[in-house]
Design a protein around this motif. Structure first.
Motif, PDB file in Angstrom:
ATOM      1  N   LEU A  52       0.862  -1.092   0.037  1.00 49.91           N
ATOM      2  CA  LEU A  52      -0.114   0.057  -0.024  1.00 49.91           C
ATOM      3  C   LEU A  52       0.923   1.264   0.180  1.00 49.91           C
ATOM      4  O   LEU A  52       0.373   2.295  -0.744  1.00 49.91           O
ATOM      5  N   ILE A  99      -5.508  -2.681   7.283  1.00 52.76           N
ATOM      6  CA  ILE A  99      -4.015  -1.835   7.053  1.00 52.76           C
ATOM      7  C   ILE A  99      -3.350  -1.798   8.054  1.00 52.76           C
ATOM      8  O   ILE A  99      -3.641  -1.582   9.132  1.00 52.76           O
ATOM      9  N   GLY A 148      -1.832  -3.808   2.921  1.00 51.81           N
ATOM     10  CA  GLY A 148      -3.136  -4.353   3.028  1.00 51.81           C
ATOM     11  C   GLY A 148      -3.403  -5.598   3.059  1.00 51.81           C
ATOM     12  O   GLY A 148      -2.807  -6.613   2.456  1.00 51.81           O
TER      13      GLY A 148
END
Lengths: 202, 202
Positions: free
Chosen positions: B52, B153, B60
């Motif tokens: 990410l 995340i 992620g």
């Protein structure tokens, strides 16, 4: 001794980008085809397409807010459609070249020598040289506040795949079309089948 | 003639899952290691880890709300930490077996024969048999309203990778540790290097 946050923060910027980009494992390599309201086509390689669900058939895409990918994002927002095209062994160098910062008025199709193909009256161009390709309609967009990237979610509305590579159970044998894998920012790989494993039971 | 929404909707459920899961291209194969407040460990294979961003170093993970992955999600939420461990050629069958629906009181480490390893006082267990592994702290969770999946995340806070596979520019040569790629739900692949390409310029 593992590397820790202090070590990672101390890395030179490009070194860190190479290092961190390698850590998730192998990535997909896809060309995203779009068009704007004036008919200007755009093509961008992305390694961030991921499966989000089968019912409905959804694909996610992480788009960074920088120049090259911005044109793609603008076009997806404006027209609501895009194509995802597998990068294969014959076209990976051309696909990689789409990541150069061409101006908005340049079509990467022309710049790198790939052929736009219009399938089933779908407005966004696919890549003729790609064996597995699909058309998507934008369904949702989310801003990842943590780092300013965008998550684009689309529904697959058509798929063009050679019938002979679809296995009896629906699995598409993507190695038979020479689809490549990416690792990090720029390392391209072919894939050799190890095994398909049955559904795991306790 | 491409397959369209009508054709996709008409597919039998498992056939459609196999088909749609194949379309994004090659995927990462990782084992997610977690622990609960009672010290019960959990291990789950996931093909949805994705890069990410590098600054901060973010990864992620798409987690489906079903039983097997739910234990992982609960643990990540409760303790805020998890490990990501590359699946390699020596352990892919054991890794795949973690997807069976074991009860919460069973540790998949024990059930499939992999070894929990605690690195640098990090609370969540890593996989000893994995050559590339990292610890993450939960930073953000988002519900994908469109299909009820969760986007988790995390920030990478430590990385354990053999020094000799890190290239001079920071790229981690994950093929040298025999990291595997996944396609669809159950097809495992080794990767053969084609080429690293230079940063693309116009």
């Amino acid at each position: 001794m593992p590397l820790t946050t202090v070590d990672i923060n101390a890395m030179e910027k490009r070194y860190r980008a190479q290092f961190i980009n390698s850590l998730s494992g192998y990535k997909s390599a896809n060309l995203i085809g779009t068009i704007d309201a004036q008919g200007q086509t755009n093509l961008a390689i992305m390694s961030s397409a991921f499966h989000l669900g089968a019912t409905p058939p959804l694909m996610g895409l992480i788009v960074r807010p920088d120049v090259a990918e911005r044109h793609t994002l603008d076009n997806i927002r404006d027209l609501g459609v895009y194509t995802i095209n597998h990068v294969n062994q014959d076209i990976y160098a051309q696909a990689h070249q789409t990541s150069a910062r061409y101006p908005k008025t340049t079509s990467e199709f022309e710049a790198v020598g790939l052929t736009p193909e219009y399938i089933a009256d779908f407005p966004a161009p696919a890549v003729q040289e790609s064996a597995i390709k699909m058309g998507l309609e934008l369904r949702e967009e989310q801003l990842m506040k943590i780092n300013g990237t965008h998550l684009v979610i689309g529904e697959i509305v058509w798929v063009d795949v050679p019938t002979e590579v679809i296995a009896e159970d629906g699995y598409v044998q993507i190695n038979e079309t020479n689809t490549v894998a990416l690792s990090g920012l720029d390392a391209y790989f072919s894939a050799e089948p190890l095994q398909r494993l049955p559904y795991a039971k306790q």
